[in-house]
Design a protein around this motif. Sequence first.
Motif, PDB file in Angstrom:
ATOM      1  N   LEU A  94      44.437  38.418  51.435  1.00 18.54           N
ATOM      2  CA  LEU A  94      43.392  39.364  51.712  1.00 18.54           C
ATOM      3  C   LEU A  94      42.504  39.103  52.901  1.00 18.54           C
ATOM      4  O   LEU A  94      42.162  40.064  53.655  1.00 18.54           O
ATOM      5  N   ALA A  95      42.035  37.614  53.213  1.00 20.87           N
ATOM      6  CA  ALA A  95      41.404  37.300  54.088  1.00 20.87           C
ATOM      7  C   ALA A  95      41.920  37.864  55.406  1.00 20.87           C
ATOM      8  O   ALA A  95      41.347  37.886  56.441  1.00 20.87           O
ATOM      9  N   SER A  98      41.241  41.208  56.372  1.00 20.65           N
ATOM     10  CA  SER A  98      39.907  41.860  56.389  1.00 20.65           C
ATOM     11  C   SER A  98      39.130  41.277  57.620  1.00 20.65           C
ATOM     12  O   SER A  98      39.835  40.383  58.279  1.00 20.65           O
ATOM     13  N   THR A 126      33.763  33.867  53.107  1.00 20.94           N
ATOM     14  CA  THR A 126      34.946  34.642  52.862  1.00 20.94           C
ATOM     15  C   THR A 126      34.931  35.090  51.102  1.00 20.94           C
ATOM     16  O   THR A 126      36.003  35.488  50.699  1.00 20.94           O
ATOM     17  N   THR A 129      36.472  38.172  49.908  1.00 21.24           N
ATOM     18  CA  THR A 129      38.085  38.505  49.921  1.00 21.24           C
ATOM     19  C   THR A 129      38.438  37.592  48.821  1.00 21.24           C
ATOM     20  O   THR A 129      39.451  38.032  48.226  1.00 21.24           O
ATOM     21  N   ILE A 159      39.786  47.149  51.082  1.00 20.55           N
ATOM     22  CA  ILE A 159      40.739  46.118  51.380  1.00 20.55           C
ATOM     23  C   ILE A 159      42.114  46.592  50.701  1.00 20.55           C
ATOM     24  O   ILE A 159      43.303  46.489  51.354  1.00 20.55           O
TER      25      ILE A 159
END
Length: 331
Positions: A94-95, A98, A126, A129, A159
């Motif tokens: 997911l990072a 993003s 982070t 995330t 996200i």
Amino acid sequence: MMKRMLSGIKPSGELTLGNYLGALRNFVNYQDEYEMVVFIANLHCITVYQDPKELRQYLKDAVALYLASGLDPQRSIIFLQSDVMEHAQLGFILACNSYLGEMNRMTQYKDKMAKGENALTVGFYTYPTLMAADILIYDPDYVPVGDDQKQHVEIARDIAERFNNRYSPTFKVPEPLIPKVGARIMSLSDPLKKMSKSDHQDKGVIYMLDEPAVIRKKVASAVTDSIGKVNFDPKEQPGIANLLQILASCKSTTVEAVLPEVGHLNYGEFKSVVSDAIIELLEPIQKRYHEIVSTDLLEKTLYEGKLKAQAIASRKLKKVQHKVGLEIFKR
Ligand code: TYM
């Protein structure tokens, strides 16, 4: 099918009355209607350095307080975030979906930057995330949180939507669920500031495990004003307004409903009514905490919770890895 709810608490200190009224109590109440997934966000704790020995104690107390508050391991999935490694793995994916600009807009990050903190970790940056992964990996319908976490749930939604559009529908887009009263309990010593567990030694913070005498003392020294009348006026009387919110929330009612009972009292009398309500709420929880904190119930709960959580999380992660193209072969 029963709808699912998910939430977590980050015990980077002892849990506060704010954590209880804004979050924990609601997790317990929602157990009847929802499938609850509740975890201890220990990975989030170390985004700011923690003394290891203290951290272990905070985590243990948090599990004991979850149970003492009435979370039921038979009905709810209760576990430690780091026991389910899939959170961190999905967090990385997911990072990668993003943007720096989004992280830069997070209030928590901006506040720390504004204070000139010069040793912010990459993990802290982070943080949202990982939190998005905590949530999305379980496809919950709702995320019950206090007011200060709303922005984090919203970014998780963003996200999720981005991922669903970029790949194909994968994640449920959850709704934050914020209580009407008690969503933002303020510090007793500075009613313009949130009551926060990281303000150690602050007499404006009530901890769930504070003894009655300590609670009385903290409430008695709560900042008020020179108006001298118990009104609900957050602008002119933020201290009194906060105490009214605390009282209403402790009694599971509204400020309007408690005002007629306390509007005629002087500040000293009013504060003693507020202390009584807090103590009445916390004393039974403290009693149960002492009964269970040294039993093997904590370890057993976390072990069973981990297995149940992992079963859901690992399936989801596999699906995600395939969609992103990480998995070569379908297993
Ligand atoms: P944390 O540990 O700061 O707070 C836990 C919960 O308590 C609520 N809360 C309050 N509510 C009312 N008044 C206050 N003064 C107050 N202080 C805290 C918070 O809003 C929160 O609901 N990032 C999260 C933990 C987390 C999480 C998640 C939550 C990690 N992953 C996934 C939900 C879903 C946090 O630091 O909460």
